[in-house]
Design a protein around this motif. Sequence first.
Motif, PDB file in Angstrom:
ATOM      1  N   UNK A 126      36.644-114.604  38.050  1.00  0.00           N
ATOM      2  CA  UNK A 126      35.450-114.694  37.205  1.00  0.00           C
ATOM      3  C   UNK A 126      35.060-116.155  37.021  1.00  0.00           C
ATOM      4  N   UNK A 127      33.772-116.380  36.755  1.00  0.00           N
ATOM      5  CA  UNK A 127      33.290-117.746  36.551  1.00  0.00           C
ATOM      6  C   UNK A 127      31.781-117.790  36.524  1.00  0.00           C
ATOM      7  N   UNK A 128      31.233-118.979  36.324  1.00  0.00           N
ATOM      8  CA  UNK A 128      29.798-119.168  36.263  1.00  0.00           C
ATOM      9  C   UNK A 128      29.184-119.381  37.638  1.00  0.00           C
ATOM     10  N   UNK A 129      27.871-119.567  37.664  1.00  0.00           N
ATOM     11  CA  UNK A 129      27.134-119.680  38.924  1.00  0.00           C
ATOM     12  C   UNK A 129      27.614-120.866  39.750  1.00  0.00           C
ATOM     13  N   UNK A 130      27.812-122.029  39.119  1.00  0.00           N
ATOM     14  CA  UNK A 130      28.257-123.207  39.851  1.00  0.00           C
ATOM     15  C   UNK A 130      29.646-122.982  40.445  1.00  0.00           C
ATOM     16  N   UNK A 131      30.527-122.343  39.683  1.00  0.00           N
ATOM     17  CA  UNK A 131      31.866-122.043  40.184  1.00  0.00           C
ATOM     18  C   UNK A 131      31.783-121.165  41.430  1.00  0.00           C
ATOM     19  N   UNK A 132      30.918-120.163  41.402  1.00  0.00           N
ATOM     20  CA  UNK A 132      30.785-119.262  42.552  1.00  0.00           C
ATOM     21  C   UNK A 132      30.250-120.010  43.769  1.00  0.00           C
ATOM     22  N   UNK A 133      29.282-120.898  43.563  1.00  0.00           N
ATOM     23  CA  UNK A 133      28.738-121.673  44.684  1.00  0.00           C
ATOM     24  C   UNK A 133      29.823-122.561  45.289  1.00  0.00           C
ATOM     25  N   UNK A 134      30.579-123.239  44.428  1.00  0.00           N
ATOM     26  CA  UNK A 134      31.612-124.148  44.921  1.00  0.00           C
ATOM     27  C   UNK A 134      32.767-123.403  45.593  1.00  0.00           C
ATOM     28  N   UNK A 135      32.908-122.135  45.305  1.00  0.00           N
ATOM     29  CA  UNK A 135      33.938-121.333  45.966  1.00  0.00           C
ATOM     30  C   UNK A 135      33.410-120.673  47.235  1.00  0.00           C
ATOM     31  N   UNK A 136      32.155-120.944  47.579  1.00  0.00           N
ATOM     32  CA  UNK A 136      31.548-120.249  48.706  1.00  0.00           C
ATOM     33  C   UNK A 136      31.349-118.782  48.404  1.00  0.00           C
ATOM     34  N   UNK A 137      31.320-118.451  47.120  1.00  0.00           N
ATOM     35  CA  UNK A 137      31.264-117.079  46.621  1.00  0.00           C
ATOM     36  C   UNK A 137      32.474-116.258  47.060  1.00  0.00           C
ATOM     37  N   UNK A 138      33.545-116.959  47.494  1.00  0.00           N
ATOM     38  CA  UNK A 138      34.809-116.273  47.754  1.00  0.00           C
ATOM     39  C   UNK A 138      35.512-115.928  46.461  1.00  0.00           C
ATOM     40  N   UNK A 139      34.919-116.301  45.346  1.00  0.00           N
ATOM     41  CA  UNK A 139      35.353-115.790  44.055  1.00  0.00           C
ATOM     42  C   UNK A 139      35.034-114.298  43.968  1.00  0.00           C
ATOM     43  N   UNK A 140      34.173-113.825  44.867  1.00  0.00           N
ATOM     44  CA  UNK A 140      33.891-112.390  45.025  1.00  0.00           C
ATOM     45  C   UNK A 140      34.558-111.909  46.316  1.00  0.00           C
ATOM     46  N   UNK A 141      35.885-112.070  46.372  1.00  0.00           N
ATOM     47  CA  UNK A 141      36.615-111.745  47.591  1.00  0.00           C
ATOM     48  C   UNK A 141      36.564-110.252  47.911  1.00  0.00           C
ATOM     49  N   UNK A 142      36.503-109.402  46.901  1.00  0.00           N
ATOM     50  CA  UNK A 142      36.416-107.959  47.154  1.00  0.00           C
ATOM     51  C   UNK A 142      35.132-107.642  47.899  1.00  0.00           C
ATOM     52  N   UNK A 143      34.017-108.152  47.389  1.00  0.00           N
ATOM     53  CA  UNK A 143      32.721-107.911  48.045  1.00  0.00           C
ATOM     54  C   UNK A 143      32.686-108.554  49.426  1.00  0.00           C
ATOM     55  N   UNK A 144      33.331-109.733  49.556  1.00  0.00           N
ATOM     56  CA  UNK A 144      33.347-110.401  50.861  1.00  0.00           C
ATOM     57  C   UNK A 144      34.108-109.577  51.890  1.00  0.00           C
ATOM     58  N   UNK A 145      35.240-108.983  51.486  1.00  0.00           N
ATOM     59  CA  UNK A 145      35.991-108.180  52.435  1.00  0.00           C
ATOM     60  C   UNK A 145      35.270-106.883  52.791  1.00  0.00           C
ATOM     61  N   UNK A 146      34.487-106.377  51.874  1.00  0.00           N
ATOM     62  CA  UNK A 146      33.699-105.189  52.177  1.00  0.00           C
ATOM     63  C   UNK A 146      32.548-105.506  53.128  1.00  0.00           C
ATOM     64  N   UNK A 147      31.892-106.643  52.892  1.00  0.00           N
ATOM     65  CA  UNK A 147      30.683-106.992  53.643  1.00  0.00           C
ATOM     66  C   UNK A 147      30.749-108.449  54.109  1.00  0.00           C
ATOM     67  N   UNK A 148      31.646-108.784  55.038  1.00  0.00           N
ATOM     68  CA  UNK A 148      31.835-110.192  55.414  1.00  0.00           C
ATOM     69  C   UNK A 148      30.636-110.845  56.077  1.00  0.00           C
ATOM     70  N   UNK A 149      29.718-110.046  56.636  1.00  0.00           N
ATOM     71  CA  UNK A 149      28.577-110.647  57.320  1.00  0.00           C
ATOM     72  C   UNK A 149      27.292-110.610  56.494  1.00  0.00           C
ATOM     73  N   UNK A 150      27.370-110.204  55.231  1.00  0.00           N
ATOM     74  CA  UNK A 150      26.212-110.323  54.337  1.00  0.00           C
ATOM     75  C   UNK A 150      26.231-111.703  53.699  1.00  0.00           C
ATOM     76  N   UNK A 151      25.057-112.343  53.505  1.00  0.00           N
ATOM     77  CA  UNK A 151      25.026-113.649  52.836  1.00  0.00           C
ATOM     78  C   UNK A 151      25.810-113.614  51.524  1.00  0.00           C
ATOM     79  N   UNK A 152      26.735-114.546  51.366  1.00  0.00           N
ATOM     80  CA  UNK A 152      27.635-114.541  50.215  1.00  0.00           C
ATOM     81  C   UNK A 152      26.892-114.676  48.893  1.00  0.00           C
TER      82      UNK A 152
END
Length: 374
Positions: free
Chosen positions: A284-310
């Motif tokens: 969990x975190x704010x918008x800036x945190x998510x950007x700086x993590x490459x939105x890999x702070x949403x790793x569940x969504x990334x593993x579900x849809x790795x080729x959708x824009x993060x």
Amino acid sequence: MTFTNSAVPLTDEQVEELGRELDAIRQRIVDDLGETDRKYIYDIVKWQRGFEVAGRASLFLGWLPPFWLGGVAALSVSKILDNMEIGHNVMHGQYDWMRDPNMNSKMFEWDTVCPAEQWKDSHNYMHHTFTNILGKDRDIGYGILRMEEQQKWNPYYLGNPVWAFLLMVLFEWGVMLHDLEIERVVGGEKQVQELKPLLRQQWRKAGRQVLKDYVLFPALSGPLFLPTLAANATANLVRNLWAFSIIFCGHFPTGVAVFSQEETEDETRGQWYVRQMMGSANITGGKLFHIMSGNLSHQIEHHLFPDLPARRYPEIAPEVRALCEKYGLPYNTGPFRKQLGSVWGKIFKLALPTRHRTAPVPTATVEQQVPVAA
């Protein structure tokens, strides 16, 4: 792979229905891709380049703490954005639809020592296809760490915390060496000769990177060679610490499941989706945190849809979480400090032999998954 745990009964029909609902989310986002997504990634690239220019300019003022520290901070942000929100996501093909050569997964090269081609093989293919399958997903411990109880213990793992610390500090080099599969060479499963093409490619890419960071830019600084050299090394270190922490928090905190090769044979798309959801975790975190993590702070969504824009992951995260609740699956998420503490706790705990149990514990039952409140 069939989920029959009494606490969360998932029939084959429910698993496939879940898959169809996730497919529908994916298709909706694909149909909606357009100018907003294009502008977003171009803006991120502008910010990344702006931070690099600002950092280089600040370093021309030498060792004076405000300027040197400001230069290091700007360069660190630039490298993090390049690796996390730009490089990682572009090389997943998230922006191939734009038909821009600079944003194409087949042509992009990032600001790190690992050749993009090798990373795409070990990460895009091996890791995302075989996520958390013991013996198939080499990202479980990166070939040097014990991160799951099902990994057989040996005395080498007493150094687990030390190996993890070294990997964290030298993360870009660890990522580069990952595709060599050194543990298979040591185990006699792979011949040293097979490494030669990979080593040549790594030598070329790492050589250019080292030349740029530790020779060219410092030399352009003239009498400020040493401050610039130190700043580049520090920025690379900051990027390594950050990338390691974000990635490990997405894969190894308490509650993330692992799977055997037997139970994932003949896997359907719905079952693949369930494995991705149970085998990853969010932060969990704010918008800036998510950007700086490459939105890999949403790793569940990334593993579900790795080729959708993060950048779309925060948008669909509530829907994914609702589906988890609907089907009785865990949605593993929590603050950065909690997930990171959990990861390092496992690193220390698994350095020691696992206590014997009276009965074997299945590797992928829902009972092992403990939802973490946001």
